[in-house]
Write a protein that holds these residues in place. Structure first.
Motif, PDB file in Angstrom:
ATOM      1  N   VAL A  36       3.440   4.502   5.027  1.00 57.10           N
ATOM      2  CA  VAL A  36       4.300   3.339   5.307  1.00 57.10           C
ATOM      3  C   VAL A  36       3.484   2.223   5.943  1.00 57.10           C
ATOM      4  CG1 VAL A  36       6.250   2.515   6.671  1.00 57.10           C
ATOM      5  CG2 VAL A  36       6.411   4.698   5.476  1.00 57.10           C
ATOM      6  N   ALA A  37       2.597   2.577   6.883  1.00 59.47           N
ATOM      7  CA  ALA A  37       1.772   1.561   7.543  1.00 59.47           C
ATOM      8  C   ALA A  37       0.845   0.871   6.537  1.00 59.47           C
ATOM      9  CB  ALA A  37       0.953   2.211   8.660  1.00 59.47           C
ATOM     10  N   ALA A  38       0.318   1.638   5.564  1.00 59.00           N
ATOM     11  CA  ALA A  38      -0.552   1.046   4.547  1.00 59.00           C
ATOM     12  C   ALA A  38       0.238   0.187   3.570  1.00 59.00           C
ATOM     13  CB  ALA A  38      -1.287   2.156   3.795  1.00 59.00           C
ATOM     14  N   LEU A  39       1.511   0.518   3.383  1.00 63.13           N
ATOM     15  CA  LEU A  39       2.345  -0.214   2.432  1.00 63.13           C
ATOM     16  C   LEU A  39       2.801  -1.574   2.976  1.00 63.13           C
ATOM     17  CD1 LEU A  39       3.939  -0.170  -0.264  1.00 63.13           C
ATOM     18  CD2 LEU A  39       5.796   0.973   0.985  1.00 63.13           C
ATOM     19  N   LEU A  40       3.034  -1.653   4.276  1.00 64.60           N
ATOM     20  CA  LEU A  40       3.611  -2.861   4.868  1.00 64.60           C
ATOM     21  C   LEU A  40       2.850  -4.141   4.524  1.00 64.60           C
ATOM     22  CD1 LEU A  40       4.745  -1.582   8.379  1.00 64.60           C
ATOM     23  CD2 LEU A  40       6.212  -2.557   6.608  1.00 64.60           C
ATOM     24  N   PRO A  41       1.513  -4.178   4.615  1.00 60.74           N
ATOM     25  CA  PRO A  41       0.822  -5.435   4.290  1.00 60.74           C
ATOM     26  C   PRO A  41       0.971  -5.869   2.835  1.00 60.74           C
ATOM     27  CG  PRO A  41      -0.604  -3.978   5.567  1.00 60.74           C
ATOM     28  CD  PRO A  41       0.573  -3.171   5.136  1.00 60.74           C
ATOM     29  N   GLU A  42       1.385  -4.966   1.958  1.00 64.05           N
ATOM     30  CA  GLU A  42       1.515  -5.282   0.532  1.00 64.05           C
ATOM     31  C   GLU A  42       2.941  -5.645   0.131  1.00 64.05           C
ATOM     32  OE1 GLU A  42      -1.317  -5.411  -0.964  1.00 64.05           O
ATOM     33  OE2 GLU A  42      -2.373  -4.504   0.737  1.00 64.05           O
ATOM     34  N   THR A  43       3.859  -5.618   1.077  1.00 64.64           N
ATOM     35  CA  THR A  43       5.272  -5.768   0.719  1.00 64.64           C
ATOM     36  C   THR A  43       5.662  -7.194   0.362  1.00 64.64           C
ATOM     37  OG1 THR A  43       5.815  -5.973   3.073  1.00 64.64           O
ATOM     38  CG2 THR A  43       6.030  -3.789   2.075  1.00 64.64           C
ATOM     39  N   SER A  44       4.778  -8.170   0.569  1.00 68.05           N
ATOM     40  CA  SER A  44       5.112  -9.538   0.183  1.00 68.05           C
ATOM     41  C   SER A  44       5.259  -9.668  -1.333  1.00 68.05           C
ATOM     42  CB  SER A  44       4.033 -10.507   0.675  1.00 68.05           C
ATOM     43  OG  SER A  44       2.775 -10.177   0.117  1.00 68.05           O
ATOM     44  N   LEU A  45       4.772  -8.666  -2.075  1.00 67.82           N
ATOM     45  CA  LEU A  45       4.851  -8.706  -3.531  1.00 67.82           C
ATOM     46  C   LEU A  45       6.275  -8.489  -4.036  1.00 67.82           C
ATOM     47  CD1 LEU A  45       1.684  -6.541  -4.303  1.00 67.82           C
ATOM     48  CD2 LEU A  45       1.854  -9.039  -4.311  1.00 67.82           C
ATOM     49  N   ASP A  46       7.105  -7.839  -3.211  1.00 72.99           N
ATOM     50  CA  ASP A  46       8.442  -7.499  -3.690  1.00 72.99           C
ATOM     51  C   ASP A  46       9.384  -7.373  -2.499  1.00 72.99           C
ATOM     52  OD1 ASP A  46       9.924  -6.156  -6.270  1.00 72.99           O
ATOM     53  OD2 ASP A  46      10.574  -5.235  -4.387  1.00 72.99           O
ATOM     54  N   GLN A  47      10.480  -8.127  -2.512  1.00 70.82           N
ATOM     55  CA  GLN A  47      11.410  -8.117  -1.395  1.00 70.82           C
ATOM     56  C   GLN A  47      12.095  -6.762  -1.231  1.00 70.82           C
ATOM     57  OE1 GLN A  47      14.424 -11.152  -1.543  1.00 70.82           O
ATOM     58  NE2 GLN A  47      14.935 -10.937   0.617  1.00 70.82           N
ATOM     59  N   THR A  48      12.403  -6.120  -2.333  1.00 70.95           N
ATOM     60  CA  THR A  48      13.034  -4.798  -2.264  1.00 70.95           C
ATOM     61  C   THR A  48      12.106  -3.795  -1.601  1.00 70.95           C
ATOM     62  OG1 THR A  48      14.293  -5.261  -4.280  1.00 70.95           O
ATOM     63  CG2 THR A  48      14.094  -2.950  -3.608  1.00 70.95           C
ATOM     64  N   LEU A  49      10.818  -3.867  -1.964  1.00 69.73           N
ATOM     65  CA  LEU A  49       9.829  -2.981  -1.358  1.00 69.73           C
ATOM     66  C   LEU A  49       9.690  -3.259   0.130  1.00 69.73           C
ATOM     67  CD1 LEU A  49       7.686  -0.798  -1.927  1.00 69.73           C
ATOM     68  CD2 LEU A  49       6.048  -2.648  -2.339  1.00 69.73           C
ATOM     69  N   ALA A  50       9.687  -4.539   0.504  1.00 72.05           N
ATOM     70  CA  ALA A  50       9.587  -4.905   1.918  1.00 72.05           C
ATOM     71  C   ALA A  50      10.775  -4.363   2.696  1.00 72.05           C
ATOM     72  CB  ALA A  50       9.506  -6.421   2.056  1.00 72.05           C
ATOM     73  N   SER A  51      11.973  -4.500   2.126  1.00 72.14           N
ATOM     74  CA  SER A  51      13.182  -4.010   2.793  1.00 72.14           C
ATOM     75  C   SER A  51      13.127  -2.504   2.982  1.00 72.14           C
ATOM     76  CB  SER A  51      14.417  -4.405   1.975  1.00 72.14           C
ATOM     77  OG  SER A  51      15.592  -3.930   2.585  1.00 72.14           O
ATOM     78  N   TRP A  52      12.667  -1.786   1.946  1.00 72.53           N
ATOM     79  CA  TRP A  52      12.565  -0.326   2.049  1.00 72.53           C
ATOM     80  C   TRP A  52      11.570   0.076   3.125  1.00 72.53           C
ATOM     81  CZ3 TRP A  52       8.599   3.123   1.736  1.00 72.53           C
ATOM     82  CH2 TRP A  52       8.958   4.483   1.686  1.00 72.53           C
ATOM     83  N   ALA A  53      10.404  -0.565   3.135  1.00 73.42           N
ATOM     84  CA  ALA A  53       9.367  -0.210   4.107  1.00 73.42           C
ATOM     85  C   ALA A  53       9.838  -0.491   5.533  1.00 73.42           C
ATOM     86  CB  ALA A  53       8.087  -0.981   3.807  1.00 73.42           C
ATOM     87  N   LEU A  54      10.513  -1.616   5.745  1.00 72.81           N
ATOM     88  CA  LEU A  54      11.000  -1.958   7.081  1.00 72.81           C
ATOM     89  C   LEU A  54      12.118  -1.016   7.516  1.00 72.81           C
ATOM     90  CD1 LEU A  54      10.907  -5.838   6.740  1.00 72.81           C
ATOM     91  CD2 LEU A  54       9.441  -4.442   8.209  1.00 72.81           C
ATOM     92  N   ASP A  55      12.952  -0.585   6.571  1.00 78.80           N
ATOM     93  CA  ASP A  55      13.972   0.419   6.884  1.00 78.80           C
ATOM     94  C   ASP A  55      13.317   1.731   7.306  1.00 78.80           C
ATOM     95  OD1 ASP A  55      16.048  -1.290   6.389  1.00 78.80           O
ATOM     96  OD2 ASP A  55      16.496  -0.516   4.382  1.00 78.80           O
ATOM     97  N   ALA A  56      12.213   2.078   6.637  1.00 83.40           N
ATOM     98  CA  ALA A  56      11.488   3.305   6.994  1.00 83.40           C
ATOM     99  C   ALA A  56      10.917   3.208   8.404  1.00 83.40           C
ATOM    100  CB  ALA A  56      10.371   3.569   5.983  1.00 83.40           C
ATOM    101  N   VAL A  57      10.406   2.030   8.766  1.00 83.17           N
ATOM    102  CA  VAL A  57       9.880   1.816  10.115  1.00 83.17           C
ATOM    103  C   VAL A  57      11.006   1.926  11.137  1.00 83.17           C
ATOM    104  CG1 VAL A  57       8.795   0.133  11.661  1.00 83.17           C
ATOM    105  CG2 VAL A  57       7.962   0.395   9.322  1.00 83.17           C
ATOM    106  N   ALA A  58      12.167   1.347  10.832  1.00 81.71           N
ATOM    107  CA  ALA A  58      13.305   1.395  11.755  1.00 81.71           C
ATOM    108  C   ALA A  58      13.796   2.823  11.971  1.00 81.71           C
ATOM    109  CB  ALA A  58      14.440   0.522  11.226  1.00 81.71           C
ATOM    110  N   SER A  59      13.721   3.650  10.930  1.00 84.40           N
ATOM    111  CA  SER A  59      14.205   5.025  11.031  1.00 84.40           C
ATOM    112  C   SER A  59      13.228   5.939  11.764  1.00 84.40           C
ATOM    113  CB  SER A  59      14.484   5.588   9.632  1.00 84.40           C
ATOM    114  OG  SER A  59      13.279   5.718   8.890  1.00 84.40           O
ATOM    115  N   ASP A  60      12.014   5.469  11.996  1.00 83.95           N
ATOM    116  CA  ASP A  60      11.004   6.273  12.695  1.00 83.95           C
ATOM    117  C   ASP A  60      10.307   5.405  13.744  1.00 83.95           C
ATOM    118  OD1 ASP A  60       9.254   8.261  13.450  1.00 83.95           O
ATOM    119  OD2 ASP A  60       7.936   8.036  11.707  1.00 83.95           O
ATOM    120  N   PRO A  61      11.045   4.993  14.790  1.00 82.40           N
ATOM    121  CA  PRO A  61      10.466   4.055  15.767  1.00 82.40           C
ATOM    122  C   PRO A  61       9.310   4.631  16.567  1.00 82.40           C
ATOM    123  CG  PRO A  61      12.578   4.886  16.536  1.00 82.40           C
ATOM    124  CD  PRO A  61      12.431   5.352  15.121  1.00 82.40           C
TER     125      PRO A  61
END
Length: 277
Positions: A36-61
């Protein structure tokens, strides 16, 4: 007695088995967090991907993802609300951990040797929520259009800057006149080189918040002066650098591109998403 002995033996077996289960879970969670940490910097390519990655971060604070990486993903992926939820989940987690740690320290009546190596009250000096997390939240809330929440977060990030904190508290109490006087003094001291609170980003914050105070007070001549002095000169510098005057005069052009706390998001103040539900 036999039953008690059997129960004790069963407890020992469970205790011996527990580390194996934990060992099996540990690497998996670690790998997921790393992915997830490696994915976050690449999420600007797709809003859906960014939303999923940020939801994953929120679920594992407890993953401890860099707040600045979360903020950048929220900005670049166009998911301000998801970024705010992720960072607030981290803030609540960190505060709970700090509270639990302090409670454990207060209840610890162990050997005096342990107290000698760790002075009483040492944990109280540890910040429960990092300043970087407060700053990231302040930037996202401001871009989202929630100035009150942004100032609350800025107050947390600037707890060691009493004059700036006093100005923010005055704004939170709707005392724009008092806040304006403090910002004016801070800016004057900064120009004279006599203020220890001011860095580049903080000075821009003073300018921005002083402008808001003048707007609230209806002092439009002061507003015009600030816009000219602190924004127009930058616009002219950009135009001289070849940006083009028309391009430099856009809203985004009025903000320093190197300042990650200052971002212009089209329609951000309209709300919606997770925070507007």
């Amino acid at each position: 007695a036999a039953a008690a002995a059997a129960a004790a033996e069963g407890g020992k077996k469970r205790a011996r088995a527990a580390p194996a289960a934990t060992a099996a879970e540990g690497p998996l969670r670690k790998d997921i967090r790393a992915a997830v940490a490696a994915l976050l910097p690449e999420t600007s390519l797709d809003q859906t991907l960014a939303s999923w990655a940020l939801d994953a971060v929120a679920s594992d604070p407890g993953a401890g993802v860099d707040p600045n990486v979360v903020r950048a993903a929220a900005f670049n992926g166009g998911c301000l609300a998801a970024g705010i939820v992720a960072l607030e989940a981290r803030a609540l987690h960190d505060a709970a951990v700090a509270t639990e740690r302090d409670a454990d320290d207060d209840a610890d009546d162990d050997a005096a040797a342990k107290k000698k190596t760790k002075p009483r009250g040492a944990s109280a000096s540890v910040e429960p929520v990092p300043d970087a997390l407060w700053s990231a939240l302040a930037g996202l809330h401001r871009a989202y259009g929630d100035d009150g929440a942004s100032r609350l977060c800025s107050r947390g990030a600037l707890a060691n800057h009493p004059r700036t904190t006093a100005a923010l508290e005055a704004q939170l109490e709707n005392d724009a006149a008092a806040a304006s006087k403090i910002y004016d003094a801070l800016l004057d001291d900064g120009l004279a080189g006599g203020d220890s609170e001011g860095g580049g980003a903080q000075r821009r914050m003073w300018e921005r918040e002083q402008l808001r105070c003048y707007q609230r007070l209806g002092e439009w001549s002061e507003v015009a002066d600030i816009v000219w002095e602190s924004e127009w000169e930058r616009t002219l510098d950009d135009a001289a650098a070849g940006v083009g005057l028309a391009g430099a005069c856009t809203v985004a052009g009025l903000r320093p591109s190197e300042d990650v706390d200052e971002r212009a998001i089209a329609g951000a103040a309209a709300g919606g998403g997770k925070l507007g539900a």
